[in-house]
Design a protein around this motif. Structure first.
Motif, PDB file in Angstrom:
ATOM      1  N   VAL A 285       0.871  -1.172   0.000  1.00  0.00           N
ATOM      2  CA  VAL A 285       0.000   0.000   0.000  1.00  0.00           C
ATOM      3  C   VAL A 285       0.912   1.227   0.000  1.00  0.00           C
ATOM      4  O   VAL A 285       1.587   1.506   0.996  1.00  0.00           O
ATOM      5  CB  VAL A 285      -0.928   0.013   1.234  1.00  0.00           C
ATOM      6  CG1 VAL A 285      -1.800   1.263   1.234  1.00  0.00           C
ATOM      7  CG2 VAL A 285      -1.789  -1.252   1.275  1.00  0.00           C
ATOM      8  N   GLU A 286       0.944   1.934  -1.118  1.00  0.00           N
ATOM      9  CA  GLU A 286       1.925   3.001  -1.320  1.00  0.00           C
ATOM     10  C   GLU A 286       1.859   4.071  -0.224  1.00  0.00           C
ATOM     11  O   GLU A 286       2.892   4.464   0.331  1.00  0.00           O
ATOM     12  CB  GLU A 286       1.727   3.646  -2.690  1.00  0.00           C
ATOM     13  CG  GLU A 286       2.763   4.709  -3.014  1.00  0.00           C
ATOM     14  CD  GLU A 286       2.578   5.306  -4.400  1.00  0.00           C
ATOM     15  OE1 GLU A 286       3.232   6.312  -4.706  1.00  0.00           O
ATOM     16  OE2 GLU A 286       1.761   4.762  -5.176  1.00  0.00           O
ATOM     17  N   ASN A 287       0.658   4.534   0.075  1.00  0.00           N
ATOM     18  CA  ASN A 287       0.539   5.590   1.079  1.00  0.00           C
ATOM     19  C   ASN A 287       0.997   5.122   2.457  1.00  0.00           C
ATOM     20  O   ASN A 287       1.606   5.879   3.217  1.00  0.00           O
ATOM     21  CB  ASN A 287      -0.912   6.083   1.161  1.00  0.00           C
ATOM     22  CG  ASN A 287      -1.236   7.078   0.069  1.00  0.00           C
ATOM     23  OD1 ASN A 287      -0.510   8.039  -0.140  1.00  0.00           O
ATOM     24  ND2 ASN A 287      -2.310   6.835  -0.652  1.00  0.00           N
ATOM     25  N   LEU A 288       0.701   3.879   2.782  1.00  0.00           N
ATOM     26  CA  LEU A 288       1.128   3.338   4.071  1.00  0.00           C
ATOM     27  C   LEU A 288       2.645   3.211   4.120  1.00  0.00           C
ATOM     28  O   LEU A 288       3.269   3.525   5.150  1.00  0.00           O
ATOM     29  CB  LEU A 288       0.471   1.971   4.304  1.00  0.00           C
ATOM     30  CG  LEU A 288       0.692   1.324   5.670  1.00  0.00           C
ATOM     31  CD1 LEU A 288       0.210   2.239   6.783  1.00  0.00           C
ATOM     32  CD2 LEU A 288      -0.024  -0.011   5.740  1.00  0.00           C
ATOM     33  N   GLU A 289       3.245   2.787   3.027  1.00  0.00           N
ATOM     34  CA  GLU A 289       4.699   2.705   2.972  1.00  0.00           C
ATOM     35  C   GLU A 289       5.337   4.083   3.151  1.00  0.00           C
ATOM     36  O   GLU A 289       6.356   4.225   3.839  1.00  0.00           O
ATOM     37  CB  GLU A 289       5.146   2.097   1.641  1.00  0.00           C
ATOM     38  CG  GLU A 289       4.864   0.606   1.528  1.00  0.00           C
ATOM     39  CD  GLU A 289       5.411   0.005   0.250  1.00  0.00           C
ATOM     40  OE1 GLU A 289       5.743   0.779  -0.679  1.00  0.00           O
ATOM     41  OE2 GLU A 289       5.494  -1.226   0.182  1.00  0.00           O
ATOM     42  N   ASP A 290       4.720   5.094   2.555  1.00  0.00           N
ATOM     43  CA  ASP A 290       5.218   6.462   2.712  1.00  0.00           C
ATOM     44  C   ASP A 290       5.129   6.908   4.175  1.00  0.00           C
ATOM     45  O   ASP A 290       6.040   7.568   4.694  1.00  0.00           O
ATOM     46  CB  ASP A 290       4.420   7.428   1.838  1.00  0.00           C
ATOM     47  CG  ASP A 290       4.722   7.264   0.355  1.00  0.00           C
ATOM     48  OD1 ASP A 290       5.726   6.598   0.037  1.00  0.00           O
ATOM     49  OD2 ASP A 290       3.953   7.787  -0.465  1.00  0.00           O
ATOM     50  N   MET A 291       4.029   6.550   4.844  1.00  0.00           N
ATOM     51  CA  MET A 291       3.867   6.899   6.259  1.00  0.00           C
ATOM     52  C   MET A 291       4.952   6.234   7.108  1.00  0.00           C
ATOM     53  O   MET A 291       5.577   6.879   7.960  1.00  0.00           O
ATOM     54  CB  MET A 291       2.480   6.470   6.751  1.00  0.00           C
ATOM     55  CG  MET A 291       1.335   7.294   6.207  1.00  0.00           C
ATOM     56  SD  MET A 291      -0.294   6.623   6.676  1.00  0.00           S
ATOM     57  CE  MET A 291      -0.261   6.835   8.452  1.00  0.00           C
ATOM     58  N   VAL A 292       5.183   4.953   6.858  1.00  0.00           N
ATOM     59  CA  VAL A 292       6.188   4.213   7.618  1.00  0.00           C
ATOM     60  C   VAL A 292       7.580   4.805   7.380  1.00  0.00           C
ATOM     61  O   VAL A 292       8.371   4.979   8.326  1.00  0.00           O
ATOM     62  CB  VAL A 292       6.155   2.716   7.229  1.00  0.00           C
ATOM     63  CG1 VAL A 292       7.380   1.984   7.780  1.00  0.00           C
ATOM     64  CG2 VAL A 292       4.878   2.057   7.758  1.00  0.00           C
ATOM     65  N   ASN A 293       7.896   5.143   6.137  1.00  0.00           N
ATOM     66  CA  ASN A 293       9.202   5.749   5.832  1.00  0.00           C
ATOM     67  C   ASN A 293       9.369   7.081   6.552  1.00  0.00           C
ATOM     68  O   ASN A 293      10.457   7.384   7.071  1.00  0.00           O
ATOM     69  CB  ASN A 293       9.348   5.947   4.321  1.00  0.00           C
ATOM     70  CG  ASN A 293       9.514   4.637   3.577  1.00  0.00           C
ATOM     71  OD1 ASN A 293       9.935   3.640   4.151  1.00  0.00           O
ATOM     72  ND2 ASN A 293       9.177   4.622   2.290  1.00  0.00           N
ATOM     73  N   ARG A 294       8.284   7.864   6.571  1.00  0.00           N
ATOM     74  CA  ARG A 294       8.343   9.156   7.281  1.00  0.00           C
ATOM     75  C   ARG A 294       8.503   8.938   8.787  1.00  0.00           C
ATOM     76  O   ARG A 294       9.271   9.653   9.432  1.00  0.00           O
ATOM     77  CB  ARG A 294       7.067   9.958   6.988  1.00  0.00           C
ATOM     78  CG  ARG A 294       7.057  11.364   7.602  1.00  0.00           C
ATOM     79  CD  ARG A 294       7.952  12.318   6.837  1.00  0.00           C
ATOM     80  NE  ARG A 294       7.427  12.586   5.515  1.00  0.00           N
ATOM     81  CZ  ARG A 294       6.564  13.570   5.227  1.00  0.00           C
ATOM     82  NH1 ARG A 294       6.134  14.371   6.181  1.00  0.00           N
ATOM     83  NH2 ARG A 294       6.160  13.757   3.992  1.00  0.00           N
ATOM     84  N   PHE A 295       7.801   7.968   9.331  1.00  0.00           N
ATOM     85  CA  PHE A 295       7.928   7.653  10.756  1.00  0.00           C
ATOM     86  C   PHE A 295       9.368   7.231  11.084  1.00  0.00           C
ATOM     87  O   PHE A 295       9.925   7.645  12.104  1.00  0.00           O
ATOM     88  CB  PHE A 295       6.959   6.542  11.148  1.00  0.00           C
ATOM     89  CG  PHE A 295       5.547   6.996  11.407  1.00  0.00           C
ATOM     90  CD1 PHE A 295       5.201   8.334  11.396  1.00  0.00           C
ATOM     91  CD2 PHE A 295       4.551   6.065  11.683  1.00  0.00           C
ATOM     92  CE1 PHE A 295       3.900   8.755  11.638  1.00  0.00           C
ATOM     93  CE2 PHE A 295       3.244   6.469  11.937  1.00  0.00           C
ATOM     94  CZ  PHE A 295       2.918   7.817  11.919  1.00  0.00           C
ATOM     95  N   ASN A 296       9.962   6.416  10.221  1.00  0.00           N
ATOM     96  CA  ASN A 296      11.342   5.976  10.459  1.00  0.00           C
ATOM     97  C   ASN A 296      12.310   7.154  10.413  1.00  0.00           C
ATOM     98  O   ASN A 296      13.215   7.268  11.261  1.00  0.00           O
ATOM     99  CB  ASN A 296      11.755   4.932   9.409  1.00  0.00           C
ATOM    100  CG  ASN A 296      11.108   3.588   9.652  1.00  0.00           C
ATOM    101  OD1 ASN A 296      10.825   3.206  10.797  1.00  0.00           O
ATOM    102  ND2 ASN A 296      10.866   2.829   8.590  1.00  0.00           N
ATOM    103  N   LYS A 297      12.104   8.019   9.441  1.00  0.00           N
ATOM    104  CA  LYS A 297      12.987   9.176   9.281  1.00  0.00           C
ATOM    105  C   LYS A 297      12.937  10.090  10.502  1.00  0.00           C
ATOM    106  O   LYS A 297      13.973  10.588  10.962  1.00  0.00           O
ATOM    107  CB  LYS A 297      12.576   9.958   8.024  1.00  0.00           C
ATOM    108  CG  LYS A 297      13.349  11.249   7.811  1.00  0.00           C
ATOM    109  CD  LYS A 297      12.782  12.053   6.646  1.00  0.00           C
ATOM    110  CE  LYS A 297      13.445  13.418   6.551  1.00  0.00           C
ATOM    111  NZ  LYS A 297      12.831  14.253   5.481  1.00  0.00           N
ATOM    112  N   LEU A 298      11.727  10.297  11.046  1.00  0.00           N
ATOM    113  CA  LEU A 298      11.557  11.229  12.160  1.00  0.00           C
ATOM    114  C   LEU A 298      11.638  10.536  13.522  1.00  0.00           C
ATOM    115  O   LEU A 298      11.424  11.175  14.548  1.00  0.00           O
ATOM    116  CB  LEU A 298      10.207  11.950  12.021  1.00  0.00           C
ATOM    117  CG  LEU A 298      10.044  12.801  10.755  1.00  0.00           C
ATOM    118  CD1 LEU A 298       8.646  13.397  10.674  1.00  0.00           C
ATOM    119  CD2 LEU A 298      11.096  13.912  10.709  1.00  0.00           C
TER     120      LEU A 298
END
Length: 338
Positions: A292-305
Motif C-alpha cells: 500500500v503506497e501511502n502506508l509505505e510512505d507513512m512508515v518511511n516518514r515515521f522511520n525518518k523522524l
C-alpha cells in the motif's frame, strides 16, 4: 444438472456469494445471489433488501451486465434507497443515468438533512468506581455505520482491560444507512475545490462534533485524560490519524487498521508535534493488500523522524478486520502504554 442450494438465512447466502466476490468471480456470485433468493424466506429478503439489491447491482456491474445494473439501481432509488452512483462510472453515458442521478441526488439531500452525529458508550464491568478509566474512541469505515463496525471490532476485549469504549458514527451520509469520514463523492462531484481542501472541510466539521463528544463523555464519565486512544478501520483509520495530528482531543495512542490514505495534515511539523505530546502509533494492514503506497510512505516518514510506532501485518486477508484482532490489540495497548 447442478444442484441449486437452498438458503433459509441471508447470512448463509451472503457468505456463499461474498466468497465468490473475494475471488472476483462476479458472474458466479450474481448467479448464486439470484438463485438463493428463490428459497430465502420473505422476511429475510425484506430485512436485508438494500444489501441484497446493492450486491446484485455491484455483481452485475462488475460483470459488465449494465442493463441489469441500471434496472436494479432504478428499483433501489424508487424504493428510496440512496445509492453511491459514483461507484458506477461506466454508466454515465447511458441515457437512463441522468434521471437516476437526478432522483438519487434528491434522496441524498433529504438523507443528509436527517443525518446526525451519533455515539455509543460502553463501560467496563464494575463501573462506576472511584477511579479514572482510560478511553478508546472507535471509528467505523467509510460506507459503514456504528452497528456494522461494532460487529467486527467488538468492545469486549477493551472493556476487559478497563477501557471506556466510545463508538462514533459520522454525520456525513454516503449511501443508505452508511456514513463516511473522508468526503462524499456525490456531494463533491461538481465541486471545483481540490481533494485536499474538500477533505479538510469535511474533517473540520466532523472534528467539531468529535470534540463536543469528547467534552461530553469526559463530563459524564470518569475519564483518565492522559490515556486516550483513538482507533478505526479504513476511512475511520484515516480519520483517526488525521484527528491525532490535528490535536483536536488529547490523544496518546492510535490504532489504525487499513489506513490507505494520507491527508495534507501528515506533515513533518504535525508529526514532530505528536512526538512531543508522547503519541505512539500502531498501524495494521492486510497481507493481501500489500504493498500500500501511502502506508509505505507513512512508515518511511515515521522511520525518518524516529516516531514511536509498530506495524503489524494481518496474514491471509486484505482490507478487512483480522480474526485475531484482540491479540493485535493486546500487543498494541502494551506498546502504547510503554
Amino acid at each position: 444438472m447442478e444442484k441449486i442450494m437452498r438458503y433459509i438465512s441471508f447470512e448463509k447466502l451472503s457468505e456463499a456469494y461474498y466468497q465468490l466476490e473475494e475471488e472476483e468471480k462476479y458472474e458466479e456470485a450474481l448467479l448464486i445471489l439470484q438463485q438463493g433468493l428463490e428459497s430465502l424466506p420473505r422476511e429475510e429478503i425484506e430485512k436485508n433488501l438494500y444489501t441484497i439489491m446493492f450486491d446484485k447491482c455491484w455483481f452485475a456491474y462488475s460483470s459488465k451486465k449494465y442493463d441489469i445494473t441500471i434496472e436494479t439501481l432504478k428499483y433501489m432509488i424508487e424504493k428510496k434507497f440512496l445509492c453511491p452512483l459514483y461507484w458506477f462510472e461506466a454508466l454515465k453515458d447511458y441515457e437512463e443515468y441522468k434521471e437516476l442521478k437526478k432522483n438519487n441526488d434528491l434522496l441524498l439531500i433529504e438523507a443528509q438533512k436527517q443525518a446526525k452525529f451519533k455515539y455509543e458508550v460502553h463501560t467496563p464491568e464494575g463501573y462506576p468506581e472511584e477511579k479514572k478509566y482510560p478511553l478508546f474512541f472507535n471509528l467505523h469505515g467509510d460506507g459503514d455505520n456504528l452497528e456494522y463496525h461494532k460487529k467486527y471490532w467488538k468492545p469486549n476485549y477493551l472493556l476487559g482491560k478497563g477501557y471506556i469504549v466510545v463508538y462514533i458514527q459520522s454525520s456525513q451520509i454516503l449511501r443508505h444507512n452508511s456514513y463516511g469520514w473522508i468526503k462524499n463523492n456525490a456531494i463533491l462531484e461538481n465541486d471545483s475545490r481540490d481533494d485536499e481542501t474538500s477533505i479538510k472541510k469535511t474533517y473540520d466539521n466532523l472534528y467539531e462534533e468529535l470534540k463536543a463528544c469528547y467534552d461530553l463523555v469526559s463530563k459524564q464519565y470518569s475519564v483518565d485524560e492522559t490515556q486516550v486512544i483513538i482507533g478505526g478501520f479504513s476511512g475511520g483509520a484515516i480519520a483517526a490519524v488525521d484527528i491525532t495530528l490535528t490535536n483536536v482531543i488529547p490523544i496518546n495512542g492510535v490504532v489504525a487498521l487499513c489506513c490507505s490514505l494520507k491527508t495534507n495534515r501528515f506533515s513533518e511539523e504535525n508529526i514532530n508535534a505528536s512526538i512531543k505530546r508522547g503519541v505512539r502509533w500502531v498501524l495494521l494492514e492486510g497481507e493481501k493488500d500489500l504493498p500500500v503506497e501511502n502506508l509505505e510512505d507513512m512508515v518511511n516518514r515515521f522511520n525518518k523522524l524516529k516516531v514511536p510506532y509498530e506495524y503489524y501485518i494481518n496474514s491471509g486477508i486484505g482490507h478487512w478486520y483480522p480474526e485475531d484482532l484482540d491479540l493485535k490489540l493486546d500487543r498494541a495497548l502494551s506498546f502504547i502504554k510503554e
